[in-house]
Design an enzyme around this catalytic site. Structure first.
Site, short mmCIF file in Angstrom:
data_model
loop_
_atom_site.label_atom_id
_atom_site.label_comp_id
_atom_site.label_asym_id
_atom_site.label_seq_id
_atom_site.Cartn_x
_atom_site.Cartn_y
_atom_site.Cartn_z
N LYS A 89 0.87 -1.20 0.00
CA LYS A 89 0.00 0.00 0.00
C LYS A 89 0.89 1.23 0.00
CE LYS A 89 -3.95 2.09 0.23
NZ LYS A 89 -3.52 2.78 -1.01
N GLN A 110 7.41 3.90 3.77
CA GLN A 110 6.02 3.46 3.82
C GLN A 110 5.85 2.18 4.66
OE1 GLN A 110 3.95 5.54 1.52
NE2 GLN A 110 2.30 4.90 2.87
N LYS A 113 5.75 3.36 8.30
CA LYS A 113 4.56 4.20 8.49
C LYS A 113 3.32 3.33 8.58
CE LYS A 113 4.11 7.43 5.40
NZ LYS A 113 3.68 8.40 4.35
N LYS A 125 5.27 1.76 -3.18
CA LYS A 125 5.23 3.13 -3.73
C LYS A 125 5.45 3.05 -5.23
CE LYS A 125 4.75 7.37 -2.29
NZ LYS A 125 4.08 7.88 -1.07
N GLY A 164 -2.75 8.29 -4.19
CA GLY A 164 -2.10 9.51 -4.69
C GLY A 164 -0.86 9.88 -3.91
N ASP A 165 -0.12 10.80 -4.45
CA ASP A 165 1.02 11.46 -3.79
C ASP A 165 1.24 12.74 -4.60
OD1 ASP A 165 3.29 10.73 -1.64
OD2 ASP A 165 4.29 11.71 -3.30
N THR A 208 -4.59 13.32 5.32
CA THR A 208 -3.17 13.49 5.63
C THR A 208 -2.95 14.80 6.39
OG1 THR A 208 -2.71 12.34 3.56
CG2 THR A 208 -0.85 13.39 4.67
N ASN A 239 -2.42 19.03 -1.74
CA ASN A 239 -3.42 18.34 -0.92
C ASN A 239 -3.09 18.39 0.57
OD1 ASN A 239 -3.87 15.36 0.40
ND2 ASN A 239 -5.67 16.10 -0.66
N SER A 382 -6.82 5.54 3.78
CA SER A 382 -6.89 4.69 2.59
C SER A 382 -7.29 3.27 2.98
CB SER A 382 -5.52 4.62 1.91
OG SER A 382 -5.33 5.71 1.05
P1 NDP Z 1 0.57 17.82 -4.19
O1 NDP Z 1 1.06 17.50 -5.53
O2 NDP Z 1 -0.88 17.98 -3.95
O3 NDP Z 1 1.28 19.13 -3.64
C1 NDP Z 1 2.67 19.22 -3.54
C2 NDP Z 1 3.03 20.66 -3.17
O4 NDP Z 1 4.42 20.72 -2.86
C3 NDP Z 1 2.78 21.63 -4.30
O5 NDP Z 1 2.47 22.88 -3.76
C4 NDP Z 1 4.13 21.65 -5.01
O6 NDP Z 1 4.35 22.85 -5.73
C5 NDP Z 1 5.08 21.54 -3.85
N1 NDP Z 1 6.29 20.83 -4.28
C6 NDP Z 1 6.40 19.52 -4.61
N2 NDP Z 1 7.64 19.22 -4.98
C7 NDP Z 1 8.33 20.35 -4.89
C8 NDP Z 1 9.68 20.68 -5.12
N3 NDP Z 1 10.57 19.75 -5.53
N4 NDP Z 1 10.06 21.95 -4.89
C9 NDP Z 1 9.16 22.89 -4.47
N5 NDP Z 1 7.86 22.63 -4.23
C10 NDP Z 1 7.46 21.39 -4.43
O7 NDP Z 1 1.16 16.67 -3.23
P2 NDP Z 1 0.72 16.27 -1.75
O8 NDP Z 1 0.22 17.46 -1.02
O9 NDP Z 1 -0.14 15.07 -1.87
O10 NDP Z 1 2.12 15.80 -1.14
C11 NDP Z 1 2.95 16.67 -0.37
C12 NDP Z 1 3.88 15.83 0.49
O11 NDP Z 1 3.10 15.03 1.39
C13 NDP Z 1 4.77 14.83 -0.28
O12 NDP Z 1 6.01 14.72 0.39
C14 NDP Z 1 4.01 13.51 -0.14
O13 NDP Z 1 4.87 12.41 -0.25
C15 NDP Z 1 3.47 13.66 1.28
N6 NDP Z 1 2.32 12.82 1.61
C16 NDP Z 1 1.18 12.85 0.85
C17 NDP Z 1 0.10 12.07 1.22
C18 NDP Z 1 -1.19 12.12 0.48
O14 NDP Z 1 -2.13 11.45 0.91
N7 NDP Z 1 -1.31 12.87 -0.60
C19 NDP Z 1 0.16 11.15 2.38
C20 NDP Z 1 1.37 11.26 3.15
C21 NDP Z 1 2.41 12.06 2.76
P3 NDP Z 1 4.13 22.86 -7.33
O15 NDP Z 1 2.71 22.44 -7.55
O16 NDP Z 1 4.41 24.26 -7.76
O17 NDP Z 1 5.11 21.86 -7.86
O1 2IT Z 2 2.96 8.82 1.56
C1 2IT Z 2 1.82 8.35 1.74
O2 2IT Z 2 1.50 7.79 2.79
C2 2IT Z 2 0.83 8.50 0.67
N1 2IT Z 2 1.14 9.10 -0.36
C3 2IT Z 2 -0.54 7.91 0.81
C4 2IT Z 2 -0.51 6.44 0.54
C5 2IT Z 2 -1.86 5.77 0.50
O3 2IT Z 2 -1.85 4.59 0.10
O4 2IT Z 2 -2.87 6.36 0.84
#
Ligand code: NDP
Ligand code: 2IT
Length: 450
Positions: A89, A110, A113, A125, A164-165, A208, A239, A382
């Site tokens: 997952k 992961q 976690k 992943k 998603g991520d 998250t 997100n 999830s």
């Molecule tokens: P999104 O794509 O929704 O948002 C990512 C944000 O971070 C955007 O604002 C993006 O800016 C910015 N960003 C990403 N990469 C870079 C970079 N290299 N330099 C500068 N800005 C950056 O992703 P999420 O919100 O889903 O994910 C954010 C973090 O949370 C990640 O580390 C992800 O692994 C982690 N995460 C996500 C989960 C989920 O359920 N979605 C669960 C657990 C952890 P721009 O759009 O301009 O690139």
């Molecule tokens: O980093 C993470 O935990 C995620 N991107 C979410 C993974 C999931 O299966 O919901």
């Protein structure tokens, strides 16, 4: 303990140039030293050597056509790291920076976690170096269909369930779900983060970010503090950042920043959630536009960031929530945070801080929640989506949120109790790594050498 050192140097030789993966592995293995000294049987079962080796890594070509008819080729990845606790997952990341090292570190994190959630999910992943920026909706759809045209044969509701991520949200999950269904003929819970009318769970989108704030609440509560009234620094504008900000506002805190790849917004009166959602969820535009809606806010262009770090961590606040990407808190950023009086850091992003930054935060003994604990609310929800899919039910938002709150409190308790057991009561990095590892390692031993 030489075999930890030997395992790490072995990885550098057998998987060259995977610096993010070494960083993640080194942190986990270093934290395990006191456990392995006390319980040598882990060594007898070669657990360390086995846990750093993915069960399976799939790499594939993704070929798609843009709106002008030009053919493009990207790399696709799925890493199925460890299935001791359940089906693989973990999310899918679409970002131009994606490579084998990034997918591997994310898959490795992961494992622990998912174990910390207490739910039966293994670690995986995936993703692609596809850059969604500037692509039309139909290009995104064709890419997602092409990506799923290979991925579908490796996943399934009881084998591997992606989500998603970065760069993958509800729209992309929809296109991938449609293609999976077309190819297999099965309408089933093979992906999470689905739309609410077609198998999604209420509360998954928010989980998250909300969970990261709940984890901060628990860390603060343990120190006799609360979130209400606190000035918060948040990075990211996707997100995780959006729903971190939403929950902070709901709890009476003042989030004053957000950021994207163009720069950082500083809004001392508090980030306006409607504007943020409009720009990022509806228009998919740059944060530069934020100041057109709020002239009293400032936009710090990425060109003007300090050389050794990020503008957002140089603002003044009390709590910090990194929610963008890995290594977004450098050592200099950590020093600046501590100097400005930040006393709680709860990581929404995975491996948000460099190893040196983690060292600074731990040394300062502030409340520090590493990503694998603090952002586990997403994957936990999830798993709740999977449970609803397999029982053909849809739970209320209140029920899902209550379960999420309990899961986050349990994770905090597990990390804190384990940190105490190993006589480092404020070290939730150690607590998270040992507690997560122990659960996976014990299951691996019970399931025999494989
Ligand atoms: P999104 O794509 O929704 O948002 C990512 C944000 O971070 C955007 O604002 C993006 O800016 C910015 N960003 C990403 N990469 C870079 C970079 N290299 N330099 C500068 N800005 C950056 O992703 P999420 O919100 O889903 O994910 C954010 C973090 O949370 C990640 O580390 C992800 O692994 C982690 N995460 C996500 C989960 C989920 O359920 N979605 C669960 C657990 C952890 P721009 O759009 O301009 O690139
Ligand atoms: O980093 C993470 O935990 C995620 N991107 C979410 C993974 C999931 O299966 O919901």
């Amino acid at each position: 303990m030489d075999y930890i050192h030997d395992t790490l140097s072995g990885l550098r030789q057998s998987s060259p140039a995977q610096k993010e993966f070494y960083q993640a592995a080194e942190e986990v293995l270093d934290c395990l030293r006191p456990l392995l000294e006390q319980y040598p049987h882990y060594h007898d079962h070669a657990i360390i050597e086995r846990i750093v080796e993915p069960e399976r890594q799939i790499m594939f070509r993704v070929c798609w056509t843009d709106d002008a008819g030009k053919v493009h080729v990207n790399k696709g990845y799925r890493i199925q790291f460890n299935s001791a606790l359940g089906p693989y997952k973990g999310g899918l990341r679409f970002h131009s920076s994606v490579n084998a090292s990034i997918i591997k570190f994310l898959g490795f994190e992961q494992i622990f976690k998912n174990a910390l959630t207490g739910l039966s999910i293994g670690g995986g992943k995936g993703g692609s170096n596809f850059d969604p920026k500037g692509k039309s909706d139909t290009e995104i759809m064709r890419f997602c269909q092409a990506f799923m045209s290979e991925l579908y044969r490796h996943i399934g509701p009881n084998t591997d369930v992606p989500a998603g991520d970065i760069g993958v949200g509800g729209r992309e999950i929809g296109y991938m779900f449609g293609q999976y269904k077309r190819l297999t003929g099965h309408y089933e819970g093979v992906l999470t983060g689905k739309g609410l009318d077609w198998g999604g769970s209420l509360g998954r989108k928010e989980a998250t970010g909300y969970g990261t704030v709940y984890f901060a609440q628990d860390m603060l509560m343990a120190r006799g503090e609360e979130i209400k009234g606190k000035t918060c620094l948040v990075s990211g504008a996707g997100n995780v950042a959006i729903y971190t900000i939403e929950k902070l506002l709901e709890l009476g805190a003042l989030p004053i920043s957000c950021s994207d790849s163009n720069g950082t917004v500083h809004h001392p009166e508090g980030i306006d959630l409607d504007t943020l959602k409009l720009l990022k969820e509806v228009k998919r535009s740059s944060l530069r536009e934020y100041v057109e809606h709020h002239p009293q806010a400032t936009f710090i262009d990425i060109q003007d960031y300090p050389e050794d770090g990020h503008a957002v961590w140089r603002l003044k606040g009390e709590l910090a929530f990194p929610c963008a990407t890995q290594n977004e808190v450098t050592e200099a950023d950590a020093t600046a945070l501590l100097e400005s009086g930040v006393y709680c850091v709860s990581e929404g992003s995975n491996m948000a801080s460099t190893a040196e930054a983690v060292g600074r935060l731990l040394e300062a003994q502030i409340a520090y929640g590493p990503g694998k604990a603090a952002n586990a609310g997403g994957v936990a929800t999830s798993q709740l989506e999977m449970a609803q899919n397999s029982s053909m039910q849809q739970w209320s938002l209140a029920k899902v949120d209550k379960k999420l709150r309990t899961v986050m409190a349990d994770i905090h308790r597990r990390c804190a109790t384990t940190a105490k057991e190993f006589e480092q009561p404020n070290n939730l990095v150690l607590g998270a790594n040992i507690a997560g590892f122990r659960k996976v390692a014990d299951a691996m031993i019970a399931q025999g050498h494989c």
